[in-house]
Design a protein around this motif. Structure first.
Motif, PDB file in Angstrom:
ATOM      1  N   LEU A 173       0.842  -1.197   0.000  1.00 29.88           N
ATOM      2  CA  LEU A 173       0.000   0.000   0.000  1.00 29.88           C
ATOM      3  C   LEU A 173       0.875   1.244   0.000  1.00 29.88           C
ATOM      4  N   VAL A 174       0.396   2.283  -0.665  1.00 30.37           N
ATOM      5  CA  VAL A 174       1.135   3.549  -0.753  1.00 30.37           C
ATOM      6  C   VAL A 174       0.362   4.609   0.027  1.00 30.37           C
ATOM      7  N   PRO A 175       0.870   5.064   1.176  1.00 28.82           N
ATOM      8  CA  PRO A 175       0.158   6.077   1.963  1.00 28.82           C
ATOM      9  C   PRO A 175       0.046   7.397   1.211  1.00 28.82           C
ATOM     10  N   GLU A 176      -1.059   8.054   1.394  1.00 28.37           N
ATOM     11  CA  GLU A 176      -1.206   9.405   0.847  1.00 28.37           C
ATOM     12  C   GLU A 176      -0.320  10.360   1.644  1.00 28.37           C
ATOM     13  N   ARG A 177      -0.053  11.489   1.079  1.00 29.95           N
ATOM     14  CA  ARG A 177       0.805  12.478   1.729  1.00 29.95           C
ATOM     15  C   ARG A 177       0.226  12.865   3.095  1.00 29.95           C
ATOM     16  N   GLY A 178       1.046  12.734   4.120  1.00 24.48           N
ATOM     17  CA  GLY A 178       0.617  13.103   5.462  1.00 24.48           C
ATOM     18  C   GLY A 178      -0.172  12.033   6.192  1.00 24.48           C
ATOM     19  N   VAL A 179      -0.383  10.854   5.567  1.00 20.79           N
ATOM     20  CA  VAL A 179      -1.139   9.772   6.200  1.00 20.79           C
ATOM     21  C   VAL A 179      -0.156   8.684   6.647  1.00 20.79           C
ATOM     22  N   SER A 180      -0.289   8.251   7.873  1.00 16.28           N
ATOM     23  CA  SER A 180       0.640   7.252   8.415  1.00 16.28           C
ATOM     24  C   SER A 180       0.400   5.889   7.784  1.00 16.28           C
ATOM     25  N   PRO A 181       1.407   5.012   7.812  1.00 13.69           N
ATOM     26  CA  PRO A 181       1.205   3.637   7.315  1.00 13.69           C
ATOM     27  C   PRO A 181       0.088   2.906   8.055  1.00 13.69           C
ATOM     28  N   GLN A 182      -0.012   3.125   9.394  1.00 15.35           N
ATOM     29  CA  GLN A 182      -1.054   2.449  10.177  1.00 15.35           C
ATOM     30  C   GLN A 182      -2.448   2.898   9.755  1.00 15.35           C
ATOM     31  N   ARG A 183      -2.611   4.190   9.563  1.00 14.96           N
ATOM     32  CA  ARG A 183      -3.918   4.690   9.133  1.00 14.96           C
ATOM     33  C   ARG A 183      -4.247   4.189   7.728  1.00 14.96           C
ATOM     34  N   THR A 184      -3.221   4.047   6.882  1.00 16.34           N
ATOM     35  CA  THR A 184      -3.418   3.554   5.516  1.00 16.34           C
ATOM     36  C   THR A 184      -3.933   2.117   5.526  1.00 16.34           C
ATOM     37  N   ILE A 185      -3.325   1.276   6.348  1.00 21.57           N
ATOM     38  CA  ILE A 185      -3.757  -0.117   6.420  1.00 21.57           C
ATOM     39  C   ILE A 185      -5.135  -0.226   7.041  1.00 21.57           C
ATOM     40  N   ASP A 186      -5.428   0.638   8.012  1.00 21.94           N
ATOM     41  CA  ASP A 186      -6.751   0.673   8.655  1.00 21.94           C
ATOM     42  C   ASP A 186      -7.832   0.977   7.616  1.00 21.94           C
ATOM     43  N   ARG A 187      -7.586   1.992   6.795  1.00 20.43           N
ATOM     44  CA  ARG A 187      -8.581   2.378   5.785  1.00 20.43           C
ATOM     45  C   ARG A 187      -8.792   1.260   4.762  1.00 20.43           C
ATOM     46  N   ALA A 188      -7.719   0.605   4.377  1.00 23.75           N
ATOM     47  CA  ALA A 188      -7.818  -0.430   3.345  1.00 23.75           C
ATOM     48  C   ALA A 188      -8.640  -1.621   3.813  1.00 23.75           C
ATOM     49  N   TYR A 189      -8.616  -1.912   5.130  1.00 25.24           N
ATOM     50  CA  TYR A 189      -9.303  -3.096   5.647  1.00 25.24           C
ATOM     51  C   TYR A 189     -10.472  -2.752   6.572  1.00 25.24           C
ATOM     52  N   GLY A 190     -10.825  -1.473   6.644  1.00 24.90           N
ATOM     53  CA  GLY A 190     -12.028  -1.074   7.360  1.00 24.90           C
ATOM     54  C   GLY A 190     -12.009  -1.363   8.853  1.00 24.90           C
ATOM     55  N   TRP A 191     -10.898  -1.073   9.526  1.00 26.16           N
ATOM     56  CA  TRP A 191     -10.835  -1.353  10.965  1.00 26.16           C
ATOM     57  C   TRP A 191     -11.536  -0.272  11.786  1.00 26.16           C
ATOM     58  N   GLY A 192     -11.465   0.991  11.312  1.00 28.98           N
ATOM     59  CA  GLY A 192     -12.209   2.064  11.967  1.00 28.98           C
ATOM     60  C   GLY A 192     -11.648   2.512  13.301  1.00 28.98           C
ATOM     61  N   MET A 193     -10.331   2.600  13.411  1.00 31.71           N
ATOM     62  CA  MET A 193      -9.712   3.034  14.660  1.00 31.71           C
ATOM     63  C   MET A 193      -9.283   4.491  14.579  1.00 31.71           C
ATOM     64  N   ASN A 194      -9.088   5.112  15.754  1.00 32.90           N
ATOM     65  CA  ASN A 194      -8.570   6.463  15.842  1.00 32.90           C
ATOM     66  C   ASN A 194      -7.067   6.405  16.110  1.00 32.90           C
ATOM     67  N   TRP A 195      -6.274   7.131  15.336  1.00 27.59           N
ATOM     68  CA  TRP A 195      -4.826   7.060  15.431  1.00 27.59           C
ATOM     69  C   TRP A 195      -4.246   8.371  15.909  1.00 27.59           C
ATOM     70  N   THR A 196      -3.237   8.290  16.761  1.00 24.44           N
ATOM     71  CA  THR A 196      -2.496   9.457  17.234  1.00 24.44           C
ATOM     72  C   THR A 196      -1.015   9.205  17.024  1.00 24.44           C
ATOM     73  N   PRO A 197      -0.189  10.250  16.876  1.00 20.01           N
ATOM     74  CA  PRO A 197       1.246  10.057  16.654  1.00 20.01           C
ATOM     75  C   PRO A 197       1.888   9.307  17.823  1.00 20.01           C
ATOM     76  N   GLY A 198       2.882   8.475  17.514  1.00 22.63           N
ATOM     77  CA  GLY A 198       3.594   7.723  18.547  1.00 22.63           C
ATOM     78  C   GLY A 198       5.032   7.516  18.144  1.00 22.63           C
ATOM     79  N   ARG A 199       5.821   7.001  19.088  1.00 20.19           N
ATOM     80  CA  ARG A 199       7.235   6.729  18.830  1.00 20.19           C
ATOM     81  C   ARG A 199       7.666   5.523  19.648  1.00 20.19           C
ATOM     82  N   LYS A 200       8.858   4.992  19.307  1.00 21.00           N
ATOM     83  CA  LYS A 200       9.384   3.859  20.080  1.00 21.00           C
ATOM     84  C   LYS A 200      10.799   4.142  20.521  1.00 21.00           C
TER      85      LYS A 200
END
Length: 432
Positions: free
Chosen positions: A405-432
């Protein structure tokens, strides 16, 4: 080395590499090892192969395959210093899947120093024709030291025949019973009624001492299962229950090939690629409707014994087959899952999955492993859906996705995968 020759080897950690050239119509091959006492295994646990990847002593383990530029290798790690004193030989074998070794070009076995990578011994082209299994070489003790011998003994009966020859009990496939055929119907016969019969007289048996029941028999050992499953575009899904994976731990491993040299890209780019960091992740939806993600980002490593019953191991940056990125699913709670999406993101070190040659392996604790390779990435993708595990009537079905999958500009990889599979979660920035 020539067939039958031998050479001393150091009593240290060694890496045994089975290699060949891939191509259209070339069968797959698998490396295995058997630890022998007086020419036989002591138990089925002395057989190390793709379904049983490590010996209890820690002396031998199956590290898995790599495919790079048309050259395939399957590797075993052998630490001769940890081989039990009773073991006299460690046989190094190979089996062909989907053909014979006569169709496998450039076949060789090479013993390398695991620490420094130098070659210790190599045996090329054992002269295979119609054989489907081979003993390529062996480590054996001689006057307190270890040697390697080039063997080159073939079997036309495959891995099953080879394993059985060394004392392994193999789980044979069950064959359906032939259909029952009713007997021919004879014409009715008229029979005169029988004479009356007097009622039987019941005579009680003499009373004697009770007959002791035989002691319960211990259950027989589970035979070795040689089956494995490789998912493809043509056959992308498999039932875990049908493969025996209904309980215990399901280990999901991702490994990849890190390219160390990039012609024309410059030293800075090559150094950056050596720092490649891929993150294995899982979106989950439980039967009670709870949703979430297991990932290193935000330290959301999950838990194996409480919801979500998924746990992510520590972060890995090497892609090594023996480690790589791993997460574990508790199949004892399979009824608590509705669906699990296993995916991978590039955290840093690259802008695409191109040229990584990644392989995914799902290894149930009880059952055959399920593996597949990712297709070559041709888009600027930083997130890839690997496998979708769905609860279907109490059975978990694994679906190969291999979807870049290719994320749109400004969209995180996690949000991209969520949209593709309809998970419907709310995402906030994070780090490790």
């Amino acid at each position: 080395m020539s067939k039958g020759s031998n050479t001393p080897v150091p009593t240290t950690a060694l890496r045994v590499e089975l290699g060949w050239r891939s191509g259209p119509g070339v069968p797959d091959a698998d490396a295995s090892a058997l630890l022998l006492v007086a020419g036989k295994v002591r138990s089925d646990g002395d057989f190390v192969f793709y379904n049983q990847p490590a010996h209890l002593s820690g002396a031998v383990r199956h590290e898995g395959k790599r495919d790079s530029q048309g050259r395939v290798t399957d590797t075993l790690f052998v630490d001769l210093a940890r081989v039990e004193s009773a073991v006299e030989r460690v046989v190094l074998a190979a089996s062909a899947d989907g053909g014979s070794f006569g169709q496998v070009p450039g076949l060789y076995v090479e013993v390398k120093d695991a620490a420094h990578g130098g070659s210790v011994a190599r045996f090329d082209n054992p002269g295979a024709t119609v054989e489907t299994a081979f003993v390529l070489g062996e480590f054996y003790r001689r006057q307190g030291a270890w040697k390697f011998r080039a063997v080159g003994q073939g079997y036309s009966s495959g891995l099953e025949g080879l394993a059985t020859d060394f004392g392994i009990t193999v789980d044979e496939p069950q064959h359906a019973a032939p259909p029952l055929v009713p007997p021919p119907v004879s014409p009715p016969v008229t029979v005169s009624p029988p004479p009356p019969v007097s009622p039987p007289v019941t005579v009680p048996p003499p009373v004697g001492p009770p007959v002791p029941l035989p002691p319960p028999q211990a259950p027989s050992a589970q035979p070795v299962r040689l089956s494995k499953v490789t998912l493809t575009k043509a056959a992308p899904s498999v039932s875990l229950a049908k493969q025996g994976g209904t309980s215990g731990a399901l280990r999901v491993n991702l490994n990849w090939q890190v390219r160390k040299q990039f012609s024309g890209w410059g030293a800075k780019r090559a150094a950056t690629y050596r720092d490649l960091d891929l993150d294995l992740c899982a979106l989950y939806e439980l039967a009670d409707g709870a949703k979430g993600v297991v990932q290193a980002l935000g330290n959301a490593f999950g838990s194996l014994h409480r919801p979500p019953y998924i746990h992510l191991d520590g972060d890995d940056r090497t892609g090594a087959v023996a480690s790589g990125e791993n997460l574990t699913v508790n199949l004892d709670h399979r009824q608590d899952f509705r669906r699990i999406l296993v995916f991978v993101t590039i955290y840093e070190g690259a802008t695409s999955f191109a040229d990584l040659h990644a392989t995914v392996t799902l290894q149930p604790q009880h059952g055959a492993p399920v593996d597949f390779s990712l297709d070559e990435c041709t888009v600027p993708s930083t997130v890839c859906a690997l496998a979708l595990i769905t609860n279907t009537g109490g059975d978990l079905v694994v679906q190969r996705e291999a979807r870049y999958l290719v994320p749109e500009r400004g969209v995180s990889p996690q949000r991209t995968i969520d949209r593709a599979y309809g998970w419907g979660m709310n995402w906030t920035p994070g780090r490790k």
